[in-house]
Enzyme design. Structure first.
Site, PDB file in Angstrom:
ATOM      1  N   ASP A  12       0.841  -1.201   0.000  1.00 26.65           N
ATOM      2  CA  ASP A  12       0.000   0.000   0.000  1.00 26.65           C
ATOM      3  C   ASP A  12       0.874   1.247   0.000  1.00 26.65           C
ATOM      4  O   ASP A  12       2.062   1.177   0.330  1.00 26.65           O
ATOM      5  CB  ASP A  12      -0.923   0.007   1.233  1.00 26.65           C
ATOM      6  CG  ASP A  12      -1.913   1.166   1.173  1.00 26.65           C
ATOM      7  OD1 ASP A  12      -2.651   1.252   0.175  1.00 26.65           O
ATOM      8  OD2 ASP A  12      -1.922   2.006   2.084  1.00 26.65           O
ATOM      9  N   SER A  13       0.248   2.369  -0.334  1.00 29.23           N
ATOM     10  CA  SER A  13       0.972   3.639  -0.332  1.00 29.23           C
ATOM     11  C   SER A  13       1.280   4.098   1.090  1.00 29.23           C
ATOM     12  O   SER A  13       2.105   4.976   1.293  1.00 29.23           O
ATOM     13  CB  SER A  13       0.143   4.702  -1.041  1.00 29.23           C
ATOM     14  OG  SER A  13      -1.116   4.851  -0.387  1.00 29.23           O
ATOM     15  N   TYR A  44      -0.371   8.503  -2.878  1.00 30.72           N
ATOM     16  CA  TYR A  44      -0.241   8.179  -4.297  1.00 30.72           C
ATOM     17  C   TYR A  44      -1.372   8.823  -5.114  1.00 30.72           C
ATOM     18  O   TYR A  44      -1.232   9.044  -6.314  1.00 30.72           O
ATOM     19  CB  TYR A  44      -0.318   6.655  -4.501  1.00 30.72           C
ATOM     20  CG  TYR A  44       0.942   5.883  -4.171  1.00 30.72           C
ATOM     21  CD1 TYR A  44       2.013   6.463  -3.492  1.00 30.72           C
ATOM     22  CD2 TYR A  44       1.053   4.542  -4.555  1.00 30.72           C
ATOM     23  CE1 TYR A  44       3.158   5.727  -3.201  1.00 30.72           C
ATOM     24  CE2 TYR A  44       2.188   3.807  -4.274  1.00 30.72           C
ATOM     25  CZ  TYR A  44       3.243   4.391  -3.588  1.00 30.72           C
ATOM     26  OH  TYR A  44       4.369   3.663  -3.313  1.00 30.72           O
ATOM     27  N   GLY A  45      -2.496   9.074  -4.452  1.00 31.75           N
ATOM     28  CA  GLY A  45      -3.707   9.538  -5.153  1.00 31.75           C
ATOM     29  C   GLY A  45      -3.528  10.690  -6.123  1.00 31.75           C
ATOM     30  O   GLY A  45      -4.039  10.645  -7.237  1.00 31.75           O
ATOM     31  N   CYS A  75      -3.733  -0.879  -2.319  1.00 31.63           N
ATOM     32  CA  CYS A  75      -3.960   0.511  -2.706  1.00 31.63           C
ATOM     33  C   CYS A  75      -4.755   0.568  -4.019  1.00 31.63           C
ATOM     34  O   CYS A  75      -4.318   0.027  -5.040  1.00 31.63           O
ATOM     35  CB  CYS A  75      -2.604   1.188  -2.885  1.00 31.63           C
ATOM     36  SG  CYS A  75      -2.696   2.875  -3.455  1.00 31.63           S
ATOM     37  N   ASN A  76      -5.882   1.224  -3.985  1.00 35.23           N
ATOM     38  CA  ASN A  76      -6.711   1.332  -5.189  1.00 35.23           C
ATOM     39  C   ASN A  76      -5.999   2.114  -6.296  1.00 35.23           C
ATOM     40  O   ASN A  76      -6.093   1.767  -7.466  1.00 35.23           O
ATOM     41  CB  ASN A  76      -8.031   2.056  -4.874  1.00 35.23           C
ATOM     42  CG  ASN A  76      -9.030   1.153  -4.196  1.00 35.23           C
ATOM     43  OD1 ASN A  76      -9.966   0.678  -4.820  1.00 35.23           O
ATOM     44  ND2 ASN A  76      -8.828   0.909  -2.920  1.00 35.23           N
ATOM     45  N   THR A  77      -5.289   3.174  -5.887  1.00 36.25           N
ATOM     46  CA  THR A  77      -4.608   4.002  -6.892  1.00 36.25           C
ATOM     47  C   THR A  77      -3.556   3.166  -7.618  1.00 36.25           C
ATOM     48  O   THR A  77      -3.481   3.174  -8.856  1.00 36.25           O
ATOM     49  CB  THR A  77      -3.951   5.227  -6.216  1.00 36.25           C
ATOM     50  OG1 THR A  77      -4.929   5.896  -5.424  1.00 36.25           O
ATOM     51  CG2 THR A  77      -3.389   6.184  -7.244  1.00 36.25           C
ATOM     52  N   GLU A 154      -7.633   9.587   8.221  1.00 40.78           N
ATOM     53  CA  GLU A 154      -6.386   9.446   9.006  1.00 40.78           C
ATOM     54  C   GLU A 154      -6.386  10.319  10.255  1.00 40.78           C
ATOM     55  O   GLU A 154      -5.663  10.049  11.202  1.00 40.78           O
ATOM     56  CB  GLU A 154      -5.170   9.754   8.129  1.00 40.78           C
ATOM     57  CG  GLU A 154      -4.955   8.689   7.100  1.00 40.78           C
ATOM     58  CD  GLU A 154      -3.541   8.630   6.545  1.00 40.78           C
ATOM     59  OE1 GLU A 154      -2.640   9.288   7.081  1.00 40.78           O
ATOM     60  OE2 GLU A 154      -3.371   7.897   5.552  1.00 40.78           O
ATOM     61  N   CYS A 186     -11.373   3.202  -2.485  1.00 40.06           N
ATOM     62  CA  CYS A 186     -10.161   3.733  -1.863  1.00 40.06           C
ATOM     63  C   CYS A 186     -10.011   3.066  -0.501  1.00 40.06           C
ATOM     64  O   CYS A 186     -11.003   2.826   0.191  1.00 40.06           O
ATOM     65  CB  CYS A 186     -10.278   5.247  -1.692  1.00 40.06           C
ATOM     66  SG  CYS A 186      -8.919   5.982  -0.761  1.00 40.06           S
ATOM     67  N   THR A 187      -8.759   2.793  -0.128  1.00 41.29           N
ATOM     68  CA  THR A 187      -8.496   2.099   1.139  1.00 41.29           C
ATOM     69  C   THR A 187      -9.133   2.779   2.351  1.00 41.29           C
ATOM     70  O   THR A 187      -9.517   2.109   3.303  1.00 41.29           O
ATOM     71  CB  THR A 187      -6.966   2.049   1.389  1.00 41.29           C
ATOM     72  OG1 THR A 187      -6.419   3.351   1.124  1.00 41.29           O
ATOM     73  CG2 THR A 187      -6.296   1.018   0.518  1.00 41.29           C
ATOM     74  N   HIS A 188      -9.197   4.115   2.321  1.00 39.99           N
ATOM     75  CA  HIS A 188      -9.638   4.863   3.505  1.00 39.99           C
ATOM     76  C   HIS A 188     -11.156   4.962   3.661  1.00 39.99           C
ATOM     77  O   HIS A 188     -11.649   5.231   4.746  1.00 39.99           O
ATOM     78  CB  HIS A 188      -9.074   6.281   3.452  1.00 39.99           C
ATOM     79  CG  HIS A 188      -7.596   6.354   3.625  1.00 39.99           C
ATOM     80  ND1 HIS A 188      -6.716   5.723   2.771  1.00 39.99           N
ATOM     81  CD2 HIS A 188      -6.831   6.980   4.558  1.00 39.99           C
ATOM     82  CE1 HIS A 188      -5.480   5.982   3.169  1.00 39.99           C
ATOM     83  NE2 HIS A 188      -5.522   6.738   4.248  1.00 39.99           N
TER      84      HIS A 188
HETATM   85  N1  DGL Z   1      -4.206   3.974  -0.733  1.00 39.72           N
HETATM   86  C1  DGL Z   1      -4.771   4.999  -1.590  1.00 39.72           C
HETATM   87  C2  DGL Z   1      -5.931   4.368  -2.404  1.00 39.72           C
HETATM   88  O1  DGL Z   1      -6.550   3.408  -2.012  1.00 39.72           O
HETATM   89  C3  DGL Z   1      -5.259   6.200  -0.814  1.00 39.72           C
HETATM   90  C4  DGL Z   1      -4.163   7.008  -0.181  1.00 39.72           C
HETATM   91  C5  DGL Z   1      -3.201   7.596  -1.191  1.00 39.72           C
HETATM   92  O2  DGL Z   1      -3.585   8.516  -1.941  1.00 39.72           O
HETATM   93  O3  DGL Z   1      -2.071   7.143  -1.237  1.00 39.72           O
HETATM   94  O4  DGL Z   1      -6.221   4.850  -3.469  1.00 39.72           O
END
Ligand code: DGL
Length: 268
Positions: A12-13, A44-45, A75-77, A154, A186-188
């Protein structure tokens, strides 16, 4: 060569991948996990696809050195832009979070009107749209980037006036489209489920991409016959920066603080 007792790698990022890790722990208590959160280069977004690909390959290479039997890109991104590249460099199967979420959304929608929310990078990639259009032809897909949801999660702003205002700002337009399914891409975002559901109304089904990805990981393990019969050791979580913050914020994501966090040199 990895075998059944080898660990599963999670990339993950940063800290958000813990939503996926948590689901994996629930579903696969016999597995051992090695997590890498690239906290030095989070988020990463907002970054370009090219840079995210490069970062993801570096992260994957680190995890592959643990002889992982499976690599989960939480990480979705990163999943939305780097999966093909990762499959080229990886000697082990790679599971992303986009296809599982898209599959679940295509299965549950009745109206054929699906919303997708994610980071700027995920939405710009069009990855969810591409997958859903193949799985459920004729579906109408509406995508909205919701970047502020990430820092809100967060900082522990799960509920109340501030997240509610932000949720209305991003989601009111989507609500007007009459969707019956919304992918939390998105993870969050699972941490903000309550407020998102309040704004969208309880008739809109929220697809948690972390749940979907964990289920697909479990399916893949049994399909390949590589599920571990018993736990072979403790998990380790690596970060590229600020392990103290990771430990503190992990409580919000897991319900308890994670202690076994190890800082490694960032891939800068
Ligand atoms: N982990 C990223 C996602 O799921 C979200 C946080 C980021 O932007 O790195 O897209």
């Amino acid at each position: 060569m990895p075998d059944r007792s080898s660990p599963i790698g999670i990339f993950d990022s940063g800290i958000g991948g813990l939503t996926v890790y948590r689901r994996l722990l629930e579903l696969l208590p016999n597995e051992r996990f090695v997590y890498l959160g690239d906290t030095a280069r989070y988020p990463y977004g907002p970054r370009s696809a090219e840079i995210v690909k490069r970062f993801a390959v570096q992260g994957a290479r680190f995890l592959l050195d643990f002889d992982v039997k499976l690599l989960v890109v939480a990480c979705n991104t990163a999943s939305s832009v780097a999966l093909d590249t990762l499959r080229e460099v990886s000697s082990t199967p790679v599971v992303g979070v986009i296809l599982p979420g898209a599959r679940m959304a295509s299965r549950v929608t009745k109206s054929g009107r699906i919303g997708v929310i994610g980071t700027v990078g995920t939405i710009r990639s069009g990855a969810y749209k591409r997958e859903i259009s193949v799985l459920a032809k004729g579906t109408e897909i509406y995508e909205v980037p919701c970047p502020l949801f990430v820092p809100l999660a967060e900082e522990g702003f799960f509920d109340g006036e501030i997240p509610e205002m932000v949720a209305h700002y991003y989601l009111d337009g989507l609500k007007e489209k009459g969707i019956d399914t919304l992918v939390l891409g998105c993870t969050h975002y699972p941490l903000l489920k309550r407020v998102i559901s309040r704004v969208m109304g309880n008739r809109v089904y929220l697809v948690d991409s972390a749940v979907a990805a964990a289920e697909e990981t479990a399916d893949l393990l049994s399909l390949k016959g590589i599920a571990s019969p018993e736990r072979s050791g403790e998990d380790i979580l690596y970060v590229t920066d600020a392990p103290e913050r990771f430990r503190t914020v992990s409580k919000l994501f897991m319900g308890y603080p994670i202690d076994n966090v190890v800082k490694i040199e960032p891939f800068l």
